[in-house]
Write a protein that holds these residues in place. Structure first.
Motif, PDB file in Angstrom:
ATOM      1  N   ARG A   1      -5.739   2.026 -98.690  1.00 31.90           N
ATOM      2  CA  ARG A   1      -6.311   2.966 -99.654  1.00 31.90           C
ATOM      3  C   ARG A   1      -5.565   4.291 -99.593  1.00 31.90           C
ATOM      4  NH1 ARG A   1     -11.801   5.341 -97.665  1.00 31.90           N
ATOM      5  NH2 ARG A   1     -10.289   6.094 -96.161  1.00 31.90           N
TER       6      ARG A   1
ATOM      7  N   PRO B   1      -3.036   3.237-103.184  1.00 37.39           N
ATOM      8  CA  PRO B   1      -4.313   2.705-103.680  1.00 37.39           C
ATOM      9  C   PRO B   1      -4.134   1.637-104.747  1.00 37.39           C
ATOM     10  CG  PRO B   1      -4.064   5.036-104.216  1.00 37.39           C
ATOM     11  CD  PRO B   1      -2.877   4.645-103.421  1.00 37.39           C
ATOM     12  N   SER B   2      -3.031   1.662-105.488  1.00 33.97           N
ATOM     13  CA  SER B   2      -2.915   0.753-106.619  1.00 33.97           C
ATOM     14  C   SER B   2      -2.723  -0.701-106.225  1.00 33.97           C
ATOM     15  CB  SER B   2      -1.758   1.178-107.522  1.00 33.97           C
ATOM     16  OG  SER B   2      -0.563   1.059-106.788  1.00 33.97           O
TER      17      SER B   2
ATOM     18  N   THR C   1     -10.525   1.909-105.745  1.00 31.89           N
ATOM     19  CA  THR C   1      -9.688   1.027-106.570  1.00 31.89           C
ATOM     20  C   THR C   1     -10.474   0.572-107.795  1.00 31.89           C
ATOM     21  OG1 THR C   1      -8.491  -1.053-106.660  1.00 31.89           O
ATOM     22  CG2 THR C   1     -10.398  -1.010-105.224  1.00 31.89           C
ATOM     23  N   ASP C   2      -9.771   0.403-108.898  1.00 29.10           N
ATOM     24  CA  ASP C   2     -10.454  -0.164-110.060  1.00 29.10           C
ATOM     25  C   ASP C   2     -10.033  -1.617-110.253  1.00 29.10           C
ATOM     26  OD1 ASP C   2      -7.887   0.176-110.795  1.00 29.10           O
ATOM     27  OD2 ASP C   2      -8.336   1.205-112.700  1.00 29.10           O
ATOM     28  N   ARG C   3      -9.290  -2.133-109.290  1.00 29.18           N
ATOM     29  CA  ARG C   3      -8.901  -3.554-109.386  1.00 29.18           C
ATOM     30  C   ARG C   3      -9.987  -4.422-108.771  1.00 29.18           C
ATOM     31  NH1 ARG C   3      -4.001  -5.021-111.004  1.00 29.18           N
ATOM     32  NH2 ARG C   3      -2.532  -3.330-111.406  1.00 29.18           N
TER      33      ARG C   3
END
Lengths: 527, 639
Positions: free
Chosen positions: A313, A317-318, A346-348
């Motif tokens: 993180r 982070p991606s 994360t938005d994944r």
């Protein structure tokens, strides 16, 4: 579904009538038997079942109606204005005893070796209404025992009281006429056609509706006395339909699942596949936290997981992904969603689940996950799919993964540098993970699933979590703590309340009251 | 390779399919076709039927095993069916059976090791007037003695050795010197002419009356023409006026029954009940073979009166020869344009089709709703009522079911008027009555007699009294399901109302002094029933006779509802052991209690049909039962 008893919609006149000297009012269209049940008057029966047509063949529910010379089957006769019914007159009690005597006449009365003992309607009615000695001192009609009648079912033709409930389940629910009466008189038999089997997808419902021990489930027979079982209300995890069930368990071992009435979902039924799905709860479980494949203490494992995830993180982070499963409860999904956003930033977030399977227009859904609806609502529009995940793994976009729930075969994991698995079973991801945290399953936890209709339905823990397993929301909370701050949950209800506040689930979604497991010894006879 | 039907069989099936509104309704007929084709109904044959009609195999199997005339095993070359029901048992039927058992070395239900003979005990073959009887193939041997049985066996053995190992394709030739029962309305068939007014048997004795032109020369089909002219309302009115009461057993007024049909019914069915199986009753066999056109005309007039365009005649499977005679009469009526063609009437044009439906060995199908199920191609399970057939009957439509004899009265009611018919009768019962007398009388047979003749007149005047100078012990008044009368009760007129109310008949009791109640305080004496009068003399083993009746009902219980299914078997077992001297203390009370537990609590009247005679025999002949029990107790003590 054919055969259901349904009061037609729209306003219908009430009827005023008298039962056993007491005035009552009932909606028109009800049978006398249903009316009696509504006001707590016990009228015994065998062949009647609220989810099936009423052939009125067992004659056990006969009552007297003023003005009628003969006793009348209450299961078949609708209530009417000014009707006067007697369920406890001398005549009715005599007839009730006589009918029981006839039903018992050729029954083997082998209760000590019968699986149904303790939840047998014949046994119950006999003790409730007769309890006198047998007058048949002659021989009984002999029929076949231990007939292997289907994949899941054994038939004892001598125990069968020929009520035809099972035949009606096949005809009216499964819509596959596997069972039939052959011959006639007291030589009449319940059987399949020559060379045919009781093999429909709902066959085990015949065992539920069998009022005696004629039809028994191979899976259950001789495993446990019914009265030793504890019944816990829950929801079948087998598909998106979410059939309401009772988990029957003893000493932390599930012995069987049986359907529980929900008129809006599954009525009285469930499919065989769902019913036998409980076996996974006791098979190949991950029961202890692991670090690099070696059992570890919870604290150490959480610490290691937090260290690995925190590292990713803080650097890149991606490339960190979080995989959630449509097998998880709403509470677990919400807690891990929060963890993904707030702690892992994360938005994944990917949603995976069991692959699609067969379906029918009765109960079985093609979606073999119990909570796809809930997962999509909680995940929101940014939720990524299993296909996205597969692609991202294949193209190497992802280098670290937090994999939660049952997530076998999500894609190639070898490109990952970091894999933390929260899992219930010792499957491939667990073996590949640096850290694996043992997850409690649906039968072990408090929580909710949202079915394909959008109904939020409650699970209750029927057995203690296996080994050191924990609920998903609790693991998320503890992992959050290890990453800096706990999510602040003390129980599932708290997670649910927050979920309901933050996510548009469905209006009126309710946690419901928490139900205790009940030992069948103290429950009324099933069926 | 799976079985296939021959071209001929397929044509038969195609013909059947044109005769019913649903495919399933052809099932009994198609099972017959399969059985005729393959000899018996193997699993493969059932599969073939299931495939042919696109019905579930389970359904086909359930139906095939319900009816006893459908064979699931290959039959012996010469299946011997020996009747031991009332008429035969009173006149040596069991002697015939025992003799055959000894000669063949097998018990009923078995076959000889060489596959030549099988033996079975039958429940009434309709030859009661010439008891004892047995059938082999198309031959119905009557008035049998052990000597005649030997002659039959010898003849069949001779034929078998002639044929060698070939399975003969044609049925066996009859044995010489042993009388057989013809199918037409002659004295040999059991009919006996009476001097008084004759309505349903008016044409009996006219040579070749089974031919349409002969029937028409006797004035046949004129009543139908008249009915079309006066219109259906008028026909119904005449039938109402006539006091015609149902001849099947219950004696319900036919006109009232017709009046139950909803006025706005779109489609109505008429079913003629020719499933006569009540032990002691053999009039349908005589009537169907004797004057088939009168029945067809009676059905046609009644169908017109009811607004029915498709009628069914249900004929007991054991009466296949008679069914063929009726079918031939129907075919002739089609050819002559009486059926299947539009005819002008006062109510517009009217066209009728008639289907003969052959039963397959199930007494219960005489119950009207079981009959409807059977026509629909199902097990003969009676329906719960309501709804009654007049509201929801055959194929879900309003339906009237009338007995053969009932409908055969209709042409004369139309011709001569309802008032004439009513006046010919007695009280509220119009017309004459067919009585089938069997058992211990000198001249057994079917008689058409004035309504209200007494049993005494019937037995001593009409039938010549009791043979061998013996005295009368009792009478079963109207088929085995009706409580018997003892010798002191025979002055009562044989009329529907008299038999239920006449004070000279004792009430049936549960125990001495405790009357049996049919509900709402109603007492039971007896009923006129189906007209099957069984007479037994003072040498009769009454307990064994009762046990035989109980075994019949146990065999014929359809198995659907619990009290009858279980209770009839229980009655049969306990009554049989009592009759055989193996009774146990308390058995008499047990029998009464079991009978009382059946009566009134079943879906249909078969419960009463078994319970009433049990209670009736106990009431009228209790001393016989007690003596048999005392003998058993003494024997037990001695051993």
């Amino acid at each position: 579904m054919a055969g259901e008893t349904q009061t037609p919609s729209g306003p219908r006149a009430n009827v005023k009538m008298v039962i056993d000297g007491q005035p009552h009012e009932f909606p028109a269209g009800l049978t006398i038997l249903e009316a009696c049940q509504q006001v707590g008057i016990s009228v015994p029966f065998f062949c009647w079942h609220p989810g099936l047509s009423a052939p009125a063949v067992c004659r056990q529910c006969l009552v007297e109606i003023k003005g009628f010379p003969k006793p009348i089957p209450s299961c078949y006769t609708p209530v009417a204005d000014k009707m006067e019914v007697f369920t406890n007159s001398k005549k009715v009690l005599d007839v009730r005893r006589q009918m029981l005597e006839f039903t018992l006449l050729n029954h083997p009365i082998d209760c000590p070796i019968c699986d149904k003992a303790g939840e047998c309607m014949l046994q119950k009615h006999y003790f409730d209404w007769d309890a006198s000695l047998a007058r048949n001192d002659g021989s009984k009609v002999r029929k076949a025992k231990v007939v292997d009648v289907g994949r899941h079912i054994v038939l004892d033709q001598e125990r069968c009281i020929l009520c035809s409930r099972c035949i009606r389940v096949c005809n009216e629910v499964a819509r596959q006429p596997d069972l039939v009466m052959a011959f006639r008189g007291d030589r009449q038999l319940l059987t399949t056609a020559p060379g045919r089997r009781l093999d429909n997808s709902y066959s085990l419902n015949t065992v539920d509706v069998c009022p005696v021990g004629a039809l028994t489930a191979k899976d259950f027979r001789f495993s446990m006395r019914a009265w030793e079982l504890w019944a816990t209300p829950s929801v079948c995890p087998g598909c998106a339909t979410g059939c309401n069930i009772e988990i029957h368990a003893a000493r932390d071992v599930i012995r069987r699942l049986v359907p529980r009435l929900n008129p809006a979902v599954n009525k009285y039924w469930m499919c065989d596949e769902g019913r036998l799905s409980y076996a996974r709860v006791h098979h190949n479980r991950l029961v202890a936290p692991m670090i690099a494949g070696v059992p570890a203490r919870w604290d150490a494992a959480l610490g290691e997981a937090a260290r690995l995830l925190g590292q990713v993180r803080d650097k890149l982070p991606s490339i960190l992904g979080v995989v959630l499963s449509a097998q998880m409860t709403n509470e677990d999904l919400f807690a891990f969603s929060r963890l993904a956003t707030e702690h892992l930033r994360t938005d994944r977030v990917y949603l995976v689940g069991a692959p699609e399977g067969w379906c029918d227009d009765i109960l079985v859904s093609a979606d073999k996950n119990p909570n796809t609806t809930g997962a999509k609502l909680i995940g929101g529009p940014t939720l990524r799919t299993a296909a996205d995940l597969k692609q991202d793994l294949e193209t190497g976009v992802l280098t670290a993964l937090l994999l939660v729930g049952e997530a076998d075969a999500v894609g190639p994991l070898d490109s990952l540098k970091i894999l933390v698995a929260v899992a219930s079973h010792q499957d491939a991801p667990v073996a590949a993970a640096q850290v694996a945290l043992p997850l409690a399953m649906w039968a072990e936890v408090d929580g909710t699933f949202t079915n394909r209709q959008g109904k939020v339905q409650r699970l209750h823990p029927a057995i203690a979590p296996a080994g050191q397993t924990r609920s998903g929301w609790e693991i998320a909370d503890r992992l959050g703590q290890a990453l800096g701050s706990a999510l602040g949950y003390a129980n599932a209800k708290q997670v649910f309340s927050e979920t309901r506040d933050k996510v548009t689930l469905i209006s009126g979604a309710d946690w419901g009251k928490s139900e205790m497991s009940v030992q069948l010894r103290f429950a009324n006879t099933r069926g | 390779m799976p079985l296939e039907f021959s071209e001929k069989a397929r044509q038969q099936i195609d013909r059947l399919l044109t005769r019913y509104p649903t495919r399933q309704a052809t099932l009994l007929g198609v099972l017959y076709v399969a059985q005729d084709e393959f000899g018996y109904l193997s699993d493969e044959a059932l599969e073939l039927v299931s495939r042919t009609l696109d019905l579930p195999l389970s359904h086909v199997f359930g139906v095939a095993t319900f009816y006893t005339l459908f064979l699931r095993q290959p039959p012996a070359r010469y299946p011997l069916h020996v009747c031991t029901n009332l008429g035969c048992t009173l006149r040596g039927g069991h002697d015939v059976l025992r003799h055959l058992e000894k000669r063949l070395g097998i018990a009923p239900g078995q076959s000889t090791p060489d596959g030549l003979f099988s033996l079975s005990e039958e429940d009434g073959l309709g030859g009661c007037a010439h008891a004892p009887t047995m059938t082999c193939g198309p031959h119905h041997y009557v008035s049998l003695t052990p000597d005649k049985v030997d002659r039959v066996l010898d003849e069949l053995r001779r034929q078998a050795s002639e044929a060698g190992s070939r399975h003969p394709s044609s049925p066996p030739a009859p044995a010489q010197g042993v009388p057989t029962l013809p199918a037409c309305g002659s004295t040999e068939s059991g009919y006996r002419e009476t001097p008084g007014l004759r309505i349903v048997t008016k044409n009996f004795g006219v040579p070749d009356i089974q031919k349409l032109d002969v029937y028409e020369a006797q004035g046949g089909w004129q009543a139908f023409g008249k009915a079309l002219g006066i219109g259906r309302e008028k026909v119904v009115e005449e039938v109402k006026k006539s006091n015609l009461r149902g001849r099947g057993g219950a004696g319900f007024p036919a006109g009232v029954k017709w009046g139950f049909l909803p006025k706005d019914a779109q489609r109505v069915y008429l079913v003629c009940n020719g499933d006569e199986s009540e032990p002691g009753t053999f009039k349908d066999r005589v009537l169907l073979g004797g004057d088939p056109h009168l029945l067809v005309e009676g059905v046609a007039i009644s169908a017109f009166a009811l607004g029915c365009t498709h009628a069914f005649i249900y004929i007991r499977g054991e009466l296949r020869r008679e069914a063929e005679i009726v079918q031939a009469a129907i075919d002739a009526a089609y050819a002559a344009g009486w059926l299947g063609r539009q005819r002008e009437s006062a109510n517009g044009s009217f066209q009728l089709d008639i289907t003969v439906h052959l039963g397959a060995g199930a007494y219960i199908c005489g119950e009207e709703t079981a009959m409807l199920e059977s026509i629909e191609g199902k097990r003969g399970w009676p329906r719960n009522k309501p709804p009654f057939p007049a509201i929801k009957g055959l194929f879900g439509q309003p339906t009237v079911v009338n007995n053969v004899e009932t409908l055969m009265n209709v042409p004369d009611i139309v011709t001569r008027g309802g008032d004439w018919f009513a006046k010919a009768g007695m009280g509220k019962s119009g017309g004459t009555r067919l009585l089938c007398v069997s058992g211990h009388v000198k001249r057994a047979g079917v008689y058409e007699l004035p309504m209200g003749i007494s049993f005494r007149e019937l037995i001593y005047d009409v039938c010549g009294g009791i043979p061998h100078g013996r005295a009368l012990r009792g009478v079963i008044p109207g088929g085995s399901s009706m409580p018997p009368l003892d010798a002191s009760e025979i002055d009562v007129p044989i009329e529907f109302d008299a038999l239920t109310t006449d004070a000279r008949i004792k009430d049936v009791e549960l125990r001495p002094g405790v009357p049996f109640e049919m509900g709402s305080g109603r007492r039971l004496k007896t009923m006129a029933g189906s007209g099957g009068v069984v007479v037994f003399d003072d040498q009769t083993d009454v307990v064994s006779l009762c046990a035989r009746i109980m075994r019949f009902y146990a065999h014929e219980s359809c198995g659907q509802c619990t009290p009858c299914r279980e209770g009839t078997g229980w009655l049969a077992r306990v009554c049989t052991r009592l009759a055989e001297g193996e009774g146990r203390p308390g058995d008499i009370d047990l029998l009464a209690d079991v009978a009382n537990g059946i009566a009134g609590n079943t879906i249909c009247a078969l419960g009463e049909a078994a319970a009433w005679p049990m209670l009736g025999f106990l009431t009228k002949f209790r001393a016989d039962f007690e003596a048999r029990l005392a003998k058993a107790a003494k024997a037990a003590k001695a051993s």
